[in-house]
Structure formats: structure tokens, C-alpha cells
Scaffold this motif. Structure first.
Motif, short mmCIF file in Angstrom:
data_model
loop_
_atom_site.label_atom_id
_atom_site.label_comp_id
_atom_site.label_asym_id
_atom_site.label_seq_id
_atom_site.Cartn_x
_atom_site.Cartn_y
_atom_site.Cartn_z
N TRP A 137 0.84 -1.19 0.00
CA TRP A 137 0.00 0.00 0.00
C TRP A 137 0.88 1.25 0.00
N ILE A 138 0.38 2.27 -0.67
CA ILE A 138 1.00 3.59 -0.65
C ILE A 138 -0.06 4.59 -0.20
N VAL A 139 0.20 5.27 0.91
CA VAL A 139 -0.67 6.33 1.40
C VAL A 139 0.04 7.66 1.12
N ASP A 140 -0.68 8.57 0.50
CA ASP A 140 -0.11 9.88 0.17
C ASP A 140 -0.88 10.97 0.92
N PRO A 141 -0.32 11.46 2.05
CA PRO A 141 -1.02 12.48 2.82
C PRO A 141 -1.22 13.79 2.06
N ALA A 142 -0.29 14.14 1.19
CA ALA A 142 -0.41 15.40 0.44
C ALA A 142 -1.60 15.35 -0.52
N GLU A 143 -1.79 14.22 -1.18
CA GLU A 143 -2.90 14.06 -2.13
C GLU A 143 -4.14 13.44 -1.49
N GLU A 144 -3.99 12.97 -0.24
CA GLU A 144 -5.07 12.31 0.49
C GLU A 144 -5.62 11.11 -0.28
N THR A 145 -4.67 10.23 -0.69
CA THR A 145 -5.04 9.06 -1.47
C THR A 145 -4.44 7.79 -0.88
N LEU A 146 -5.05 6.68 -1.26
CA LEU A 146 -4.58 5.34 -0.93
C LEU A 146 -4.49 4.55 -2.22
N ALA A 147 -3.34 3.91 -2.45
CA ALA A 147 -3.17 3.02 -3.61
C ALA A 147 -2.82 1.64 -3.07
N VAL A 148 -3.55 0.63 -3.53
CA VAL A 148 -3.37 -0.75 -3.08
C VAL A 148 -2.81 -1.55 -4.26
N HIS A 149 -1.68 -2.21 -4.01
CA HIS A 149 -1.02 -3.01 -5.04
C HIS A 149 -0.99 -4.47 -4.63
N ARG A 150 -1.26 -5.33 -5.61
CA ARG A 150 -1.20 -6.78 -5.41
C ARG A 150 -0.04 -7.33 -6.23
N TRP A 151 0.70 -8.28 -5.65
CA TRP A 151 1.83 -8.88 -6.36
C TRP A 151 1.35 -9.63 -7.59
N GLY A 152 2.10 -9.49 -8.69
CA GLY A 152 1.90 -10.26 -9.90
C GLY A 152 3.26 -10.62 -10.45
N PRO A 153 3.38 -11.66 -11.27
CA PRO A 153 4.69 -12.09 -11.72
C PRO A 153 5.48 -11.03 -12.50
N ASP A 154 4.79 -10.13 -13.16
CA ASP A 154 5.47 -9.11 -13.96
C ASP A 154 5.60 -7.77 -13.25
N GLY A 155 5.08 -7.67 -12.06
CA GLY A 155 5.14 -6.42 -11.31
C GLY A 155 3.89 -6.27 -10.45
N TYR A 156 3.91 -5.25 -9.60
CA TYR A 156 2.73 -4.99 -8.79
C TYR A 156 1.61 -4.45 -9.67
N ILE A 157 0.40 -4.90 -9.38
CA ILE A 157 -0.79 -4.44 -10.10
C ILE A 157 -1.58 -3.56 -9.15
N GLU A 158 -1.85 -2.32 -9.57
CA GLU A 158 -2.67 -1.45 -8.73
C GLU A 158 -4.12 -1.91 -8.86
N ILE A 159 -4.68 -2.38 -7.75
CA ILE A 159 -6.04 -2.92 -7.79
C ILE A 159 -7.06 -1.97 -7.17
N LEU A 160 -6.55 -0.90 -6.51
CA LEU A 160 -7.46 0.06 -5.91
C LEU A 160 -6.75 1.39 -5.78
N ALA A 161 -7.43 2.43 -6.21
CA ALA A 161 -6.98 3.81 -5.98
C ALA A 161 -8.18 4.54 -5.39
N ALA A 162 -7.99 5.10 -4.21
CA ALA A 162 -9.12 5.74 -3.52
C ALA A 162 -8.65 7.04 -2.88
N GLN A 163 -9.62 7.90 -2.57
CA GLN A 163 -9.29 9.18 -1.98
C GLN A 163 -10.18 9.45 -0.77
N ARG A 164 -9.81 10.49 -0.05
CA ARG A 164 -10.57 10.90 1.12
C ARG A 164 -12.04 11.04 0.73
N GLY A 165 -12.91 10.57 1.61
CA GLY A 165 -14.35 10.63 1.34
C GLY A 165 -14.92 9.33 0.82
#
Length: 198
Positions: free
Chosen positions: A144-172
């Protein structure tokens, strides 16, 4: 850069170099063989870290069964060995209890986590590139990557070729974020919003 990091710039840093720093002063990591001091956390960073741990530990940081899902151990700012030239201090980490019956211990911890969350601050590039690359190579299932400046959460799941972003969400927004998707999560809690009464 600290004096310790400067003196080791000519050769790869070792675990011994890291552990030679007094524990009270040790906010360092070994990234690609270089001993680096982590930047001081901002208030936004510290608040997001505390609120994330509170929200997750309440529901998941216990044995499975009962009202909450449970099944995890959590820790903050612990040194974890990913490889000889990679010893990181992730902001928040978690291990599934089915894989780690006892809370992981030691310095550094050698059992790789099942989930890592970094909260972006002065070390953005390391979190988004170098550490992410290492976590993928070590097959950490979720990042997971939490960005306080942008008020966002990015969720990454492992995949053989790289992390796959499976969720991008924001405050609210209210989301179900792997691997803690058994419950709904209010993203704004990370950025100072009160969690609804249960």
C-alpha cells in the motif's frame, strides 16, 4: 546524509554498519547497498501512520474468530531484512498469523511480511521505486502507498510481472482494500476524519 552514510559511500553497507549506529539514533535503512537516514516524518505522515495502525489493529490484530476478522500481527518502523544489501524500516507491516504463529521478533526481522504500507513523505522516490522493486522481487503479496499530500490510498497486489494497482481511492470514499477487504474502510480516517461510531 549522516557521517555514517558518508563513510560507507565507497563500499556497500552491511548489516553490521547499520547495527553499529546507536539504537536511539538509528532511523536508517540499507537501500541498494547504501546506508541512508530516513527523513523526519511530517505531522501528516505520523497522523496517517497512527490512524492506519489503530484502524487495522482493532479489527485484524488479534486471533481469528469473534466479532472481528483477526488473523494478523502488525508492527511499525521495524528493521526487516529483504536481502543482504536491503534492510528497510517500513512505516507499517503485517504478517498473517497462519504463517507466523508468534509475533515476528529480532533485529532485523528476517520473516518477510505479507503486507507493507509506506506513507509518502520526504522519501517518496525510495518508496515508489526502489523499495517497491525490492518488495516485488521478494514476492510481498500486498503493498500500500498512502499519500497524505494528495489524500489518497493506492493498493497493489503482487503479480509475476510487477505490482498491479487494484485500488486507488481518496478521502471521502469507503473501500474494501485487500488484504483487509473483510471490512469496509473509510479512507478519510487516514487524513484526520473521525471513524463512524460502530
Amino acid at each position: 546524509m549522516s557521517g555514517v552514510a558518508k563513510q560507507r559511500a565507497s563500499k556497500p553497507a552491511t548489516l553490521e554498519d547499520l547495527l553499529a549506529i546507536p539504537e536511539a539514533d538509528r532511523r536508517h535503512e540499507i537501500i541498494d547497498g547504501e546506508l541512508l537516514e530516513k527523513g523526519a516524518a511530517t505531522g501528516e505522515h505520523g497522523g496517517a501512520q497512527a490512524d492506519l495502525v489503530t484502524a487495522l489493529n482493532h479489527r485484524f490484530g488479534r486471533r481469528p474468530g469473534g466479532r472481528w476478522p483477526g488473523g494478523w500481527w502488525f508492527a511499525t518502523e521495524v528493521e526487516i531484512s529483504f536481502a543482504p544489501a536491503q534492510v528497510y524500516r517500513p512505516d507499517v507491516v503485517g504478517w498473517r498469523r497462519e504463517r507466523a504463529p508468534q509475533r515476528p521478533t529480532g533485529v532485523p526481522i528476517t520473516l518477510l511480511p505479507d503486507w507493507i504500507c509506506e506513507i509518502l513523505s520526504t522519501n517518496r522516490r525510495n518508496d515508489l521505486v526502489k523499495k517497491k522493486r525490492t518488495h516485488h522481487q521478494c514476492q510481498v503479496p500486498h503493498y500500500w502507498i498512502v499519500d497524505p499530500a494528495e489524500e489518497t490510498l493506492a493498493v497493489h497486489r503482487w503479480g509475476p510481472d510487477g505490482y498491479i494497482e487494484i485500488l486507488a481511492a481518496q478521502r471521502g470514499e469507503i473501500v474494501r482494500a485487500e488484504p483487509f477487504d473483510a471490512i469496509a474502510f473509510h479512507v478519510g480516517v487516514l487524513f484526520g476524519d473521525d471513524e463512524p461510531e460502530e
